[in-house]
Design a protein around this motif. Structure first.
Motif, PDB file in Angstrom:
ATOM      1  N   PRO A  20      39.791 -44.721 -31.522  1.00  0.00           N
ATOM      2  CA  PRO A  20      38.529 -44.006 -31.773  1.00  0.00           C
ATOM      3  C   PRO A  20      37.360 -44.680 -31.056  1.00  0.00           C
ATOM      4  CG  PRO A  20      39.701 -44.439 -33.830  1.00  0.00           C
ATOM      5  CD  PRO A  20      40.409 -45.210 -32.757  1.00  0.00           C
ATOM      6  N   ALA A  21      36.491 -43.874 -30.502  1.00  0.00           N
ATOM      7  CA  ALA A  21      35.297 -44.396 -29.822  1.00  0.00           C
ATOM      8  C   ALA A  21      34.271 -44.857 -30.848  1.00  0.00           C
ATOM      9  CB  ALA A  21      34.699 -43.316 -28.939  1.00  0.00           C
ATOM     10  N   VAL A  22      33.622 -45.964 -30.542  1.00  0.00           N
ATOM     11  CA  VAL A  22      32.567 -46.527 -31.388  1.00  0.00           C
ATOM     12  C   VAL A  22      31.265 -46.639 -30.589  1.00  0.00           C
ATOM     13  CG1 VAL A  22      31.911 -48.540 -32.777  1.00  0.00           C
ATOM     14  CG2 VAL A  22      34.304 -47.828 -32.687  1.00  0.00           C
ATOM     15  N   TRP A  23      31.380 -46.759 -29.275  1.00  0.00           N
ATOM     16  CA  TRP A  23      30.239 -47.006 -28.402  1.00  0.00           C
ATOM     17  C   TRP A  23      30.110 -45.932 -27.337  1.00  0.00           C
ATOM     18  CZ3 TRP A  23      27.028 -50.841 -29.730  1.00  0.00           C
ATOM     19  CH2 TRP A  23      27.521 -51.829 -30.574  1.00  0.00           C
ATOM     20  N   VAL A  24      28.876 -45.674 -26.913  1.00  0.00           N
ATOM     21  CA  VAL A  24      28.591 -44.810 -25.772  1.00  0.00           C
ATOM     22  C   VAL A  24      27.988 -45.698 -24.688  1.00  0.00           C
ATOM     23  CG1 VAL A  24      27.215 -42.884 -24.906  1.00  0.00           C
ATOM     24  CG2 VAL A  24      28.166 -42.790 -27.209  1.00  0.00           C
ATOM     25  N   LEU A  25      28.565 -45.663 -23.501  1.00  0.00           N
ATOM     26  CA  LEU A  25      28.040 -46.381 -22.349  1.00  0.00           C
ATOM     27  C   LEU A  25      27.406 -45.342 -21.433  1.00  0.00           C
ATOM     28  CD1 LEU A  25      30.350 -48.104 -23.603  1.00  0.00           C
ATOM     29  CD2 LEU A  25      30.666 -49.086 -21.368  1.00  0.00           C
ATOM     30  N   ALA A  26      26.088 -45.348 -21.379  1.00  0.00           N
ATOM     31  CA  ALA A  26      25.350 -44.386 -20.549  1.00  0.00           C
ATOM     32  C   ALA A  26      25.142 -45.015 -19.178  1.00  0.00           C
ATOM     33  CB  ALA A  26      24.010 -44.053 -21.197  1.00  0.00           C
ATOM     34  N   TRP A  27      25.437 -44.260 -18.128  1.00  0.00           N
ATOM     35  CA  TRP A  27      25.369 -44.795 -16.780  1.00  0.00           C
ATOM     36  C   TRP A  27      25.002 -43.712 -15.781  1.00  0.00           C
ATOM     37  CZ3 TRP A  27      28.888 -43.080 -13.003  1.00  0.00           C
ATOM     38  CH2 TRP A  27      29.943 -42.298 -13.474  1.00  0.00           C
ATOM     39  N   ASN A  28      24.667 -44.151 -14.579  1.00  0.00           N
ATOM     40  CA  ASN A  28      24.558 -43.228 -13.449  1.00  0.00           C
ATOM     41  C   ASN A  28      24.780 -43.994 -12.157  1.00  0.00           C
ATOM     42  OD1 ASN A  28      22.151 -44.265 -12.427  1.00  0.00           O
ATOM     43  ND2 ASN A  28      20.938 -42.481 -12.884  1.00  0.00           N
ATOM     44  N   ASN A  29      25.209 -43.263 -11.158  1.00  0.00           N
ATOM     45  CA  ASN A  29      25.390 -43.811  -9.821  1.00  0.00           C
ATOM     46  C   ASN A  29      24.169 -43.370  -9.018  1.00  0.00           C
ATOM     47  OD1 ASN A  29      26.002 -44.242  -7.124  1.00  0.00           O
ATOM     48  ND2 ASN A  29      28.153 -43.693  -7.352  1.00  0.00           N
ATOM     49  N   PRO A  30      23.282 -44.292  -8.685  1.00  0.00           N
ATOM     50  CA  PRO A  30      22.041 -43.909  -8.009  1.00  0.00           C
ATOM     51  C   PRO A  30      22.253 -43.236  -6.652  1.00  0.00           C
ATOM     52  CG  PRO A  30      22.267 -46.291  -8.073  1.00  0.00           C
ATOM     53  CD  PRO A  30      23.376 -45.720  -8.907  1.00  0.00           C
ATOM     54  N   LYS A  31      23.432 -43.402  -6.063  1.00  0.00           N
ATOM     55  CA  LYS A  31      23.718 -42.729  -4.791  1.00  0.00           C
ATOM     56  C   LYS A  31      24.051 -41.257  -4.994  1.00  0.00           C
ATOM     57  CE  LYS A  31      25.317 -46.817  -2.348  1.00  0.00           C
ATOM     58  NZ  LYS A  31      26.446 -47.458  -1.681  1.00  0.00           N
ATOM     59  N   LEU A  32      24.436 -40.905  -6.232  1.00  0.00           N
ATOM     60  CA  LEU A  32      24.852 -39.532  -6.513  1.00  0.00           C
ATOM     61  C   LEU A  32      23.966 -38.787  -7.504  1.00  0.00           C
ATOM     62  CD1 LEU A  32      28.688 -40.158  -6.984  1.00  0.00           C
ATOM     63  CD2 LEU A  32      27.497 -39.384  -4.917  1.00  0.00           C
ATOM     64  N   HIS A  33      23.323 -39.522  -8.407  1.00  0.00           N
ATOM     65  CA  HIS A  33      22.599 -38.902  -9.519  1.00  0.00           C
ATOM     66  C   HIS A  33      21.106 -39.196  -9.459  1.00  0.00           C
ATOM     67  CE1 HIS A  33      26.698 -39.967 -11.278  1.00  0.00           C
ATOM     68  NE2 HIS A  33      26.719 -38.652 -11.100  1.00  0.00           N
ATOM     69  N   THR A  34      20.318 -38.272  -9.979  1.00  0.00           N
ATOM     70  CA  THR A  34      18.887 -38.520 -10.114  1.00  0.00           C
ATOM     71  C   THR A  34      18.688 -39.633 -11.142  1.00  0.00           C
ATOM     72  OG1 THR A  34      18.675 -36.828 -11.822  1.00  0.00           O
ATOM     73  CG2 THR A  34      18.290 -36.131  -9.540  1.00  0.00           C
ATOM     74  N   PRO A  35      17.567 -40.362 -11.084  1.00  0.00           N
ATOM     75  CA  PRO A  35      17.362 -41.504 -11.980  1.00  0.00           C
ATOM     76  C   PRO A  35      17.464 -41.181 -13.472  1.00  0.00           C
ATOM     77  CG  PRO A  35      15.730 -41.524 -10.245  1.00  0.00           C
ATOM     78  CD  PRO A  35      16.485 -40.220 -10.120  1.00  0.00           C
ATOM     79  N   GLU A  36      17.069 -39.969 -13.881  1.00  0.00           N
ATOM     80  CA  GLU A  36      17.099 -39.634 -15.312  1.00  0.00           C
ATOM     81  C   GLU A  36      18.477 -39.166 -15.787  1.00  0.00           C
ATOM     82  OE1 GLU A  36      16.068 -36.080 -12.946  1.00  0.00           O
ATOM     83  OE2 GLU A  36      15.163 -38.058 -13.030  1.00  0.00           O
ATOM     84  N   ARG A  37      19.380 -38.864 -14.877  1.00  0.00           N
ATOM     85  CA  ARG A  37      20.718 -38.373 -15.229  1.00  0.00           C
ATOM     86  C   ARG A  37      21.516 -39.475 -15.910  1.00  0.00           C
ATOM     87  NH1 ARG A  37      25.017 -34.919 -13.178  1.00  0.00           N
ATOM     88  NH2 ARG A  37      26.530 -35.095 -14.859  1.00  0.00           N
ATOM     89  N   ARG A  38      22.230 -39.114 -16.976  1.00  0.00           N
ATOM     90  CA  ARG A  38      23.093 -40.064 -17.665  1.00  0.00           C
ATOM     91  C   ARG A  38      24.476 -39.466 -17.845  1.00  0.00           C
ATOM     92  NH1 ARG A  38      19.710 -42.753 -16.146  1.00  0.00           N
ATOM     93  NH2 ARG A  38      18.378 -44.195 -17.225  1.00  0.00           N
ATOM     94  N   LYS A  39      25.457 -40.115 -17.276  1.00  0.00           N
ATOM     95  CA  LYS A  39      26.852 -39.804 -17.519  1.00  0.00           C
ATOM     96  C   LYS A  39      27.277 -40.737 -18.648  1.00  0.00           C
ATOM     97  CE  LYS A  39      29.340 -38.232 -14.466  1.00  0.00           C
ATOM     98  NZ  LYS A  39      29.913 -36.899 -14.392  1.00  0.00           N
ATOM     99  N   THR A  40      28.395 -40.441 -19.297  1.00  0.00           N
ATOM    100  CA  THR A  40      28.807 -41.294 -20.410  1.00  0.00           C
ATOM    101  C   THR A  40      30.289 -41.611 -20.370  1.00  0.00           C
ATOM    102  OG1 THR A  40      29.128 -39.361 -21.849  1.00  0.00           O
ATOM    103  CG2 THR A  40      27.004 -40.489 -21.990  1.00  0.00           C
ATOM    104  N   TRP A  41      30.595 -42.827 -20.776  1.00  0.00           N
ATOM    105  CA  TRP A  41      31.941 -43.240 -21.112  1.00  0.00           C
ATOM    106  C   TRP A  41      31.884 -43.632 -22.571  1.00  0.00           C
ATOM    107  CZ3 TRP A  41      33.648 -47.092 -16.716  1.00  0.00           C
ATOM    108  CH2 TRP A  41      34.030 -46.358 -15.589  1.00  0.00           C
ATOM    109  N   LEU A  42      32.974 -43.433 -23.272  1.00  0.00           N
ATOM    110  CA  LEU A  42      33.085 -43.849 -24.661  1.00  0.00           C
ATOM    111  C   LEU A  42      33.959 -45.084 -24.725  1.00  0.00           C
ATOM    112  CD1 LEU A  42      33.697 -40.356 -26.284  1.00  0.00           C
ATOM    113  CD2 LEU A  42      31.533 -41.569 -25.978  1.00  0.00           C
ATOM    114  N   ALA A  43      33.687 -45.960 -25.673  1.00  0.00           N
ATOM    115  CA  ALA A  43      34.462 -47.197 -25.777  1.00  0.00           C
ATOM    116  C   ALA A  43      34.778 -47.533 -27.223  1.00  0.00           C
ATOM    117  CB  ALA A  43      33.692 -48.358 -25.142  1.00  0.00           C
ATOM    118  N   CYS A  44      35.982 -48.065 -27.429  1.00  0.00           N
ATOM    119  CA  CYS A  44      36.346 -48.639 -28.729  1.00  0.00           C
ATOM    120  C   CYS A  44      35.803 -50.071 -28.734  1.00  0.00           C
ATOM    121  CB  CYS A  44      37.869 -48.621 -28.907  1.00  0.00           C
ATOM    122  SG  CYS A  44      38.775 -49.640 -27.711  1.00  0.00           S
ATOM    123  N   GLU A  45      35.927 -50.757 -29.851  1.00  0.00           N
ATOM    124  CA  GLU A  45      35.448 -52.142 -29.933  1.00  0.00           C
ATOM    125  C   GLU A  45      36.147 -53.018 -28.893  1.00  0.00           C
ATOM    126  OE1 GLU A  45      32.983 -53.479 -31.428  1.00  0.00           O
ATOM    127  OE2 GLU A  45      32.471 -52.008 -32.956  1.00  0.00           O
TER     128      GLU A  45
END
Length: 90
Positions: A20-45
């Protein structure tokens, strides 16, 4: 052992992990995304640090937030968890 979970519950994005996911890791690749864009990965502990390091070494990591906080009303709608795929390695 990983506890049983609801099939609709978010799971960790680490390759092969079904915890089960416990954390959200918000990220973006500045070469591909605008600065305000947030993609997400989910993470367990167990995988939070590894996934954070993977994104951080590339300069992509923007924020790490508990899933419960991310899902709170008013937390923003830009990068809701799910549908972002799995981590490149796990």
């Amino acid at each position: 052992m990983i506890p049983p979970q609801n099939p609709d519950s978010p799971i960790c994005s680490a390759k092969g992990c079904r915890a089960p996911a416990v954390w959200v890791l918000a990220w973006n690749n500045p070469k591909l995304h605008t600065p305000e864009r947030r993609k997400t990965w989910l993470a367990c502990e167990e995988h939070r640090e590894h996934l954070s390091s993977f994104l951080g070494m590339r300069g992509f990591l923007k924020d790490v937030v508990r899933l419960a906080e991310w899902e709170e009303p008013g937390a923003g709608d830009e990068g809701r968890p799910g549908g972002e795929g799995s981590a490149a390695d796990g």
